[in-house]
Enzyme design. Structure first.
Site, PDB file in Angstrom:
ATOM      1  CE1 TYR A 108      -4.085  -2.198   5.046  1.00  0.00           C
ATOM      2  CE2 TYR A 108      -3.245   0.023   4.703  1.00  0.00           C
ATOM      3  CZ  TYR A 108      -3.734  -1.170   4.196  1.00  0.00           C
ATOM      4  OH  TYR A 108      -3.855  -1.325   2.840  1.00  0.00           O
ATOM      5  CB  SER A 142      -0.867   0.007   1.265  1.00  0.00           C
ATOM      6  OG  SER A 142      -1.446   1.282   1.479  1.00  0.00           O
TER       7      SER A 142
END
Length: 264
Positions: free
Chosen positions: A156, A143
């Protein structure tokens, strides 16, 4: 030395979104594909249909990336495929909670799913690829939060940063075996996980993004397919970002007007 890894791939998280797009594109490129599903049996069945429609074999195994035995899914799929050339780690999860409210249980679950799982599948895949002696590819879908922070996403971001660093260590260790290891870092992509239909990618305004829209899953899959191909044989230990230029902007909080940041 030329690239001779077999056109046999394992794609985790292939029941929707980026994972499905990767499986479809690899099938178009002539790969048989081993797929994992977590809970969405209907979704992975659609992916199987798409792969088989392209004339390739598809196999499915249940997979919980947070399970301590998560790597075993690679062994099962390699047995069914008859070998391995490429592993693509897509499966993951997120959360939305500030650090002061983040429970240890949530922290551990996100880290287990987004970091432990890819570690274990990469470890098992590496063993198969080294034993076969034909080179290969490992691609981790991280990401932009591999390197950009996001409000409310401490676990995350930590997991994706860890996976980015793991990618580089794997690249160092596996290079002698002609196995390349890279990460693909998407920005905001139109998927079920971000609450958008895939086709909405071209119809949503994102003023905080230089290209002004979310990404399409196929735009991520294309980069994965490049990294799986002979054309990328000299690329390893790299993060390739596909974010429409989002990383060029200031690190907006997701609640700022026009930032358009959501979980990816």
């Amino acid at each position: 030395m030329s690239d001779h890894h077999p056109r046999l791939a394992v794609v985790t998280g292939a029941d929707s979104g980026i994972g499905r797009a990767v499986a479809q594109l690899l099938a178009t490129e002539g790969y048989d594909v081993g797929l994992t599903r977590h809970e969405d049996a209907e979704g992975v069945a659609r992916t199987v249909e798409e792969v088989e429609r392209r004339g390739q074999r598809a196999f499915v195994e249940d997979f919980d990336a947070s399970d301590p035995e998560a790597g075993d899914v690679v062994d099962r799929l390699v047995d069914r495929l008859g070998g391995l050339g490429v592993l693509v780690n897509v499966a993951g999860t997120g959360h939305s909670s500030r650090v002061m409210d983040l429970t240890l249980e949530t922290w551990r679950h996100v880290l287990a799913t987004d970091l432990d799982g890819p570690f274990l599948t990469s470890q098992h895949a590496a063993r198969h690829l080294v034993a076969a002696g034909r080179g290969g590819r490992i691609v981790n879908v991280t990401s932009v939060h591999e390197y950009l922070p996001r409000l409310g996403a401490a676990a995350y971001c930590a997991a994706k940063a860890g996976l980015g660093a793991l990618t580089k260590v794997l690249a160092l260790e596996l290079g002698e075996h002609r196995i390349t290891v890279n990460s693909v870092a998407p920005g905001e992509i139109a998927t079920e996980m971000t609450g958008m239909e895939t086709q909405e990618a071209y119809h949503q305004d994102r003023p905080g993004n230089p290209l002004g829209r979310p990404g399409h899953v196929n735009e991520v899959a294309a980069l994965v397919a490049f990294l799986a191909s002979p054309s990328s044989a000299y690329v390893t230990g790299s993060t390739l970002t596909v974010d429409g230029g989002l990383g060029l902007m200031a690190a907006h909080g997701h609640d700022q007007a026009g930032s358009g940041w959501r979980e990816v």
